[in-house]
Design a protein around this motif. Sequence first.
Motif, short mmCIF file in Angstrom:
data_model
loop_
_atom_site.label_atom_id
_atom_site.label_comp_id
_atom_site.label_asym_id
_atom_site.label_seq_id
_atom_site.Cartn_x
_atom_site.Cartn_y
_atom_site.Cartn_z
N MET A 198 0.84 -1.19 0.00
CA MET A 198 0.00 0.00 0.00
C MET A 198 0.89 1.25 0.00
O MET A 198 1.81 1.36 0.80
N ARG A 199 0.58 2.18 -0.91
CA ARG A 199 1.38 3.40 -1.01
C ARG A 199 0.76 4.52 -0.16
O ARG A 199 -0.43 4.78 -0.24
N ILE A 200 1.61 5.15 0.61
CA ILE A 200 1.20 6.29 1.44
C ILE A 200 2.10 7.48 1.12
O ILE A 200 3.33 7.36 1.15
N SER A 201 1.46 8.61 0.79
CA SER A 201 2.21 9.84 0.50
C SER A 201 2.54 10.55 1.81
O SER A 201 1.66 10.80 2.64
N TYR A 202 3.81 10.87 1.98
CA TYR A 202 4.27 11.56 3.20
C TYR A 202 3.61 12.93 3.31
O TYR A 202 3.13 13.33 4.38
N ASN A 203 3.55 13.67 2.20
CA ASN A 203 2.92 15.00 2.23
C ASN A 203 1.43 14.92 2.54
O ASN A 203 0.88 15.75 3.26
N TRP A 204 0.79 13.91 1.97
CA TRP A 204 -0.64 13.71 2.21
C TRP A 204 -0.88 13.35 3.68
O TRP A 204 -1.80 13.85 4.32
N LEU A 205 -0.03 12.49 4.21
CA LEU A 205 -0.15 12.06 5.61
C LEU A 205 -0.07 13.25 6.56
O LEU A 205 -0.77 13.32 7.58
N LYS A 206 0.78 14.22 6.22
CA LYS A 206 0.98 15.38 7.09
C LYS A 206 -0.21 16.34 7.11
O LYS A 206 -0.25 17.27 7.91
N LYS A 207 -1.20 16.09 6.25
CA LYS A 207 -2.44 16.89 6.32
C LYS A 207 -3.21 16.58 7.60
O LYS A 207 -4.00 17.40 8.08
#
Length: 692
Positions: A1-10
């Motif tokens: 599963m791919r998780i975006s670091y920038n997206w996570l920081k939202k």
Amino acid sequence: MRISYNWLKKYISVNLSSKKISNILTDIGLSVKSVRKITIGSNREDSILDIDLTPNRSDAMSHYGIARDLYAILTYRGYKTVLSKPIINNYKKDINKYCFKILIEEEKKCRRYSGVALSKIKIDSSPDWLNDQLKSIGIKSINNVIDIKNFVMHELGQPIHIFDMDQIKGEKIIIKNAQNKIDFKSEDNIKRELNEKDLIISDTKNTLSIAGIISSHNSNISIKTKNIFLGSAYFNPVDIRSIGIKHIIKTDDRFLFEKGVDPTQTVYALQRMASLLKEIIKCKISSDIVDLYPNPIFPLKIKLRYKKIMDIIGKNISKEKIKKILSLLEIFILSEDEKSLLVVVPPYRIDVQREIDLIEEILRIYGINQIKKSSKIKIYSIPNFFYKTKEEIQKVIFNQLVNYGFQEIINTPMRNQNSDSFLLNSFFDRESINIINPINKYYNSMRSTLLFGIIDSIKYNYNRGNNNIKFFEFGKIYYRKNHQFLEKTCLSIAVSEIEKKSKKTIENKNDGFFYLKGIIEQVFKRIGIYYYTQTSSIHPIFKENISIRYKNKNLVELGKIKKNISKNIEIFYAEIDWEYFISIVKEKKIIFIPYSKYPTSKRDLSLLIDKKIPFEKVYQLIKKMEKDLIKKIEIYDLYEGKNLPKSKKSYTISFFFESKDETLTDIIINDLMKKIEKFLKNKLGSKIREIS
């Protein structure tokens, strides 16, 4: 599963590098296989975390789900951080254009269904920020509506299905079982036949979707769509998996529904998507949210004992720390006393069902590395697995076969010499040993194989109504070769089936063959025999057979007995050279190889190859090519037939890579796969097929 670091920081405020975040996630069981830097949009950098999520953690199959777990561990470790749930802005009904109804007929299959209508939709391209966000995790932009659906799904882990509102007849949504033999053409242009066991979403006339996991080609939105219906549901995961397998449906919606979504967030997900649509498209919310939840899924109550925590973990964790961990995981305490807690587990944590699961959660956040080895633990030596005598080895194999459901038989070593026996002896260049003064004319020679005795035993049982036959026999065979009288001990194993005359074909004629082959492989594994090879061979009694060889010497003959010999009984038979088997086991030595502390990575390869080439040849070639990093090779699928040339077959092979020295990156593994592809192409003339 791919998780975006920038997206996570939202959703979580923390000033830590992506590498540090990946290490922390791995510590709490969300294993990060790799972290790679990418550039998206206007030279904006992002880091993508490839998380190897275990199937039971459906609550973490989204960016917010990961952020929620990350918040718990960071707060517990003393970091100052804030968890922010996705915001719902400007959600309110704008006009009262639609007054639709929802009816759930299958309440066990669909526990909750929520819906809302929107109007003045304009299908267009998505804004750059949405394009970039989806692109970062490998999702191609389609249009603004579909992109928002995908964004919310990867944000919250909740699938939302979209129907063209103007195509819904009677302004009614019905969740029910299909009628028998309904033809359904789905959005992927495949026609599927549905029956009364298939869950569907329909209006008063037409089927709109199969269980919310794939829509009809008619109900899908298009450039002409002006009004849409959004549906958000909780389906029984078992039913979704069954339907998905039956109709070969591979969608993200199915993947999430069959793992189990959060039943409490169907309305919230609708509001989130509707608010984003209003923000981006300037559309109108045109109805109330209709929410049917006839049989609510209530939070689970579990009793947690402090002593049990101590017994399992082996360390006395303070009550304050235990309660803090539970609170951070949104597991609420209903009541407590000196010895225990009564807690309530939120419905989205479907993996937490028992006290032991709660203890695992506590240890996960507390940190398994914090549990030190006790001085009271005694270190034991490795047990002695050496088998010194034939009797010890035979007892081990006897018990193993009995545990697999086999029965031992004992046949007389004297037999009637017949044409089949003569054929077998001629093939192996040996002579029968005749008895000069037999007691019975039917026992005029010594057996040169255990095969015919086991066939007689099977036929005897069949004639008396016993159809489930799994036999084995340890026994001696006798023959003469080069003017010498010889005797040898063998182990014979047989399984059988009756070919039903009412059916034109057996569903899988090789089931018995592969089952028996699997039994042989388990026997080898139990006793420590690993480095053997198998080849197709010719045998006068077998229709299909293989020889299993060890150090270039035959150890096992295995195959399907010809019908004229077995009298139309499906018999699969294996004969092991027991004396050679004993000699192999006796020379075995135990070598301790520690487990690698680095993770195993898996890749699949679909190979188009000549029909005459057996998998064993492919297997042996690959083993010789790369011994250090390939831990295991397994055949996943064999396909012959439609869409393939008549002279070709397709193997799908799974490769498991592991290093003792480092974590294998995608670059290393991809390079290895390319080398394997090129090697097989040069050696076997194979071609690579795309895996769908």
